[in-house]
Design a protein around this motif. Structure first.
Motif, short mmCIF file in Angstrom:
data_model
loop_
_atom_site.label_atom_id
_atom_site.label_comp_id
_atom_site.label_asym_id
_atom_site.label_seq_id
_atom_site.Cartn_x
_atom_site.Cartn_y
_atom_site.Cartn_z
N THR A 142 47.20 28.71 76.84
CA THR A 142 48.39 29.55 76.71
C THR A 142 48.11 30.78 75.86
O THR A 142 47.13 30.86 75.13
N LEU A 143 49.05 31.72 75.94
CA LEU A 143 48.99 32.93 75.14
C LEU A 143 49.83 32.72 73.89
O LEU A 143 50.99 32.33 73.98
N HIS A 144 49.26 32.97 72.73
CA HIS A 144 49.98 32.71 71.48
C HIS A 144 50.68 33.95 70.94
O HIS A 144 51.32 33.90 69.90
N GLU A 145 50.55 35.05 71.67
CA GLU A 145 51.28 36.26 71.31
C GLU A 145 52.49 36.39 72.23
O GLU A 145 52.58 35.74 73.26
N SER A 146 53.41 37.24 71.86
CA SER A 146 54.58 37.50 72.69
C SER A 146 55.07 38.91 72.43
O SER A 146 54.55 39.61 71.56
N ALA A 147 56.08 39.31 73.20
CA ALA A 147 56.65 40.64 72.99
C ALA A 147 57.25 40.77 71.60
O ALA A 147 57.36 41.86 71.05
N ALA A 148 57.63 39.63 71.03
CA ALA A 148 58.23 39.65 69.68
C ALA A 148 57.17 39.71 68.59
O ALA A 148 57.46 40.05 67.45
N THR A 149 55.91 39.36 68.94
CA THR A 149 54.83 39.38 67.95
C THR A 149 53.65 40.16 68.52
O THR A 149 52.57 39.59 68.76
N PRO A 150 53.82 41.44 68.78
CA PRO A 150 52.78 42.22 69.45
C PRO A 150 51.58 42.51 68.54
O PRO A 150 51.70 42.58 67.33
N THR A 151 50.43 42.64 69.18
CA THR A 151 49.22 43.12 68.49
C THR A 151 48.59 44.16 69.40
O THR A 151 49.04 44.40 70.51
N ASN A 152 47.51 44.75 68.94
CA ASN A 152 46.79 45.72 69.77
C ASN A 152 45.55 45.09 70.38
O ASN A 152 44.66 45.80 70.86
N ASN A 153 45.47 43.76 70.38
CA ASN A 153 44.31 43.09 70.96
C ASN A 153 44.26 43.34 72.47
O ASN A 153 45.28 43.31 73.15
N ARG A 154 43.06 43.54 72.97
CA ARG A 154 42.88 43.61 74.41
C ARG A 154 42.80 42.19 74.95
O ARG A 154 42.27 41.30 74.29
N LEU A 155 43.34 41.96 76.16
CA LEU A 155 43.35 40.64 76.77
C LEU A 155 42.55 40.69 78.07
O LEU A 155 42.64 41.66 78.83
N LEU A 156 41.79 39.63 78.33
CA LEU A 156 40.94 39.57 79.52
C LEU A 156 41.12 38.22 80.21
O LEU A 156 41.06 37.18 79.55
N PHE A 157 41.35 38.26 81.52
CA PHE A 157 41.49 37.04 82.32
C PHE A 157 40.43 37.04 83.41
O PHE A 157 40.31 38.01 84.17
N ILE A 158 39.65 35.96 83.48
CA ILE A 158 38.62 35.81 84.50
C ILE A 158 38.93 34.54 85.27
O ILE A 158 38.96 33.44 84.69
N THR A 159 39.19 34.66 86.57
CA THR A 159 39.61 33.50 87.35
C THR A 159 38.88 33.45 88.68
O THR A 159 38.37 34.45 89.18
N GLY A 160 38.88 32.25 89.27
CA GLY A 160 38.26 32.07 90.58
C GLY A 160 39.09 31.15 91.43
O GLY A 160 39.58 30.12 90.95
N GLY A 161 39.30 31.51 92.72
CA GLY A 161 40.04 30.66 93.64
C GLY A 161 41.44 30.34 93.13
O GLY A 161 42.16 31.20 92.63
N SER A 162 41.82 29.06 93.22
CA SER A 162 43.15 28.64 92.78
C SER A 162 43.28 28.64 91.26
O SER A 162 44.40 28.44 90.75
N GLY A 163 42.19 28.86 90.56
CA GLY A 163 42.27 28.97 89.10
C GLY A 163 43.04 30.18 88.63
O GLY A 163 43.28 30.35 87.43
N ARG A 176 56.92 40.84 82.57
CA ARG A 176 58.37 40.63 82.49
C ARG A 176 58.91 41.00 81.13
O ARG A 176 59.99 41.61 81.01
N ASP A 177 58.18 40.64 80.09
CA ASP A 177 58.66 40.87 78.72
C ASP A 177 58.29 42.23 78.17
O ASP A 177 58.57 42.54 77.01
N GLY A 178 57.62 43.07 78.99
CA GLY A 178 57.27 44.41 78.53
C GLY A 178 56.13 44.45 77.54
O GLY A 178 55.90 45.47 76.89
N TYR A 179 55.40 43.35 77.44
CA TYR A 179 54.34 43.24 76.43
C TYR A 179 53.15 44.14 76.77
O TYR A 179 52.54 44.73 75.88
#
Length: 369
Positions: A142-163, A176-179
Motif C-alpha cells: 500500500t501507499l502510506h502517503e495521501s493527499a492529506a500528507t503530501p511529500t515531494n517524493n517521486r513514485l514508481l510502479f513496475i508491473t507485469g500482466g495481471s500484476g 482521484r484525490d488530486g495527489y
C-alpha cells in the motif's frame, strides 16, 4: 439503524441464534443484511480482454454494510458456492478500484485461469444480482502517503500482466484525490504485457498518459523485457525512489536484482496470498490420526483443514464462510495441536475453541464434533 446493528452484534443475539449465528438467519431474510459476515452482490461484469484461455474481466461488487473499506493496493478473499461443488471455494484477488470507505462498491479485475474454478466463474459465469462472500481487505502493498500528507517524493510502479491491478488501485486513488497534481510530484508507471491485445485498462491508461497529471505511462509489449539501463533513463536514481513492483516471478526477480537491496522497493509477487486450500494437493507430509469424538469417527490425518477432513469422513459440520471469518464452524478441540493455515500459528492448548475451516491438525488431534 445503529441501534439495530448494535443489538444484532450483541452477545444476547448470538446466544439466541446459537448454534448458527445471527448472520445465518439474516442472510435468509435478505442476502445484503449482515451483522458480522461480509457478502457482496455482483453489480456488473466488464470484459477487459478476450485472449483465448486467459480472458480478463472487471467485476463490480456492492458489499454489505459490514465492509470496512480498503486501502489502495490491498486484496480481498472471495468465496463462491459453485454448482455441484461439495464446499465453498475461495481465492484471493487484488482490489483494482480506488481506496474505498465502509460499504462502498469495489472492483476486482480477474484473469480466468485454466485451473482456477473461482476465477473462471467470476469472469465467465457471474451475473448481476449474484452473491459472493468476502473477507475484509488485507495486505500491506500500500501507499502510506495521501493527499492529506503530501511529500515531494517521486513514485514508481513496475508491473507485469495481471500484476497491474494493485498498482492501478493506487494510481486511481492518487488521481482521484488530486495527489499527483501537486507541484514537484511525479509518478512513473512502467507495465509489461504479452501483447497489445492482452493489455488490461488500455483505454484508461491512454487517457492517463495523455492528460496533464504528472503521471508518465510506459507500456511494453511482446518480447520487450525489463532492462535496468532503460529504467535508469526513465527514472534517474531509481534505487532511491519509492517503488512498487508486482507481476510474474521472473519480472520481480529482475527488478529485485536491479535495486540491489534498496529499502525503497516494495514487492508483491503476482500469485494468490496464502489462504485456505480448495484441494488436498500439496498437503505436505501429515502424521497422526484425527478423531471426531462426539460422532465416534476417526481417520488418518491428511493435513487438510479439520472441516475438510470431517466432510471426507462423512460428517456434515456447520460452516459459513470457509475463510475463518464468520466463526460458524467453531468447535472444541479436546486434544492435540492445530495450525492456522492463514497465519501459520500453532496452538496446542487443551479444550480450546477453534475454527475448523482454517485449522489443520499437526499430528494426533481430537475434536468434539
Amino acid at each position: 439503524m445503529a441501534l439495530v446493528t448494535t443489538l444484532l452484534r450483541s452477545r444476547t443475539a448470538a446466544a439466541l441464534a446459537s448454534p448458527h449465528g445471527v448472520d445465518h438467519y439474516l442472510e435468509r431474510l435478505n442476502p445484503m443484511w449482515a451483522a458480522h459476515d461480509v457478502r457482496a452482490r455482483v453489480v456488473a461484469v466488464l470484459r477487459e480482454t478476450d485472449t483465448p484461455g486467459a480472458c480478463v474481466a472487471t467485476v463490480t461488487l456492492q458489499p454489505t454494510g459490514t465492509w470496512r473499506g480498503h486501502r489502495a493496493g490491498q486484496y480481498v478473499q472471495v468465496g463462491v458456492d459453485l454448482p455441484g461443488a461439495a464446499r465453498r471455494l475461495t481465492r484471493c484477488f487484488s482490489i483494482s478500484s480506488a481506496a474505498s470507505l465502509p460499504g462502498e462498491q469495489i472492483t476486482l479485475t480477474i484473469r480466468a485461469r485454466a485451473e482456477g474454478q473461482v476465477s473462471k466463474f467470476l469472469v465467465h459465469d457471474a451475473r448481476p444480482g449474484q452473491m459472493v462472500h468476502l473477507s475484509q481487505a488485507g495486505g500491506d502493498f500500500t501507499l502510506h502517503e495521501s493527499a492529506a500528507t503530501p511529500t515531494n517524493n517521486r513514485l514508481l510502479f513496475i508491473t507485469g500482466g495481471s500484476g497491474i491491478t494493485p498498482a492501478m488501485s493506487i494510481v486511481r486513488t492518487l488521481l482521484r484525490d488530486g495527489y499527483a497534481d501537486r507541484a514537484n510530484r511525479k509518478v512513473t508507471f512502467l507495465h509489461f504485457a504479452r501483447s497489445g491485445a492482452d493489455q488490461i485498462y488500455a483505454a484508461e491508461l491512454a487517457e492517463i498518459a495523455a492528460a496533464d497529471n504528472q503521471v508518465d505511462v510506459h507500456l511494453r509489449h511482446g518480447g520487450q523485457r525489463f532492462n535496468e539501463l532503460e529504467l535508469g533513463g526513465l527514472v534517474p536514481g531509481f534505487r532511491d525512489t519509492d517503488t512498487w513492483v508486482c507481476g510474474p516471478e521472473g519480472l520481480v526477480e529482475l527488478v529485485i536484482d536491479a535495486y540491489a537491496g534498496s529499502d525503497r522497493l516494495r514487492v508483491e509477487l503476482f500469485k494468490a496470498p496464502l489462504g485456505p486450500r480448495t484441494t488436498d494437493e500439496d498437503a505436505g507430509s501429515a502424521e497422526g490420526d484425527v478423531s471426531f469424538t462426539r460422532s465416534g469417527v476417526a481417520g488418518a490425518n491428511t493435513g487438510a483443514p479439520l472441516l475438510e477432513q470431517a466432510e471426507a469422513l462423512g460428517l456434515t459440520p456447520e460452516f459459513g464462510c470457509r475463510m475463518g471469518i464468520c466463526f460458524s464452524c467453531t468447535a472444541r478441540k479436546t486434544g492435540g495441536t492445530v495450525r492456522n493455515i492463514m497465519t501459520g500459528e500453532e496452538s496446542s492448548g487443551p479444550d480450546e475453541d477453534i475454527r475448523i475451516c482454517v485449522s489443520a491438525p499437526a499430528g494426533d488431534c481430537s475434536v468434539d464434533l
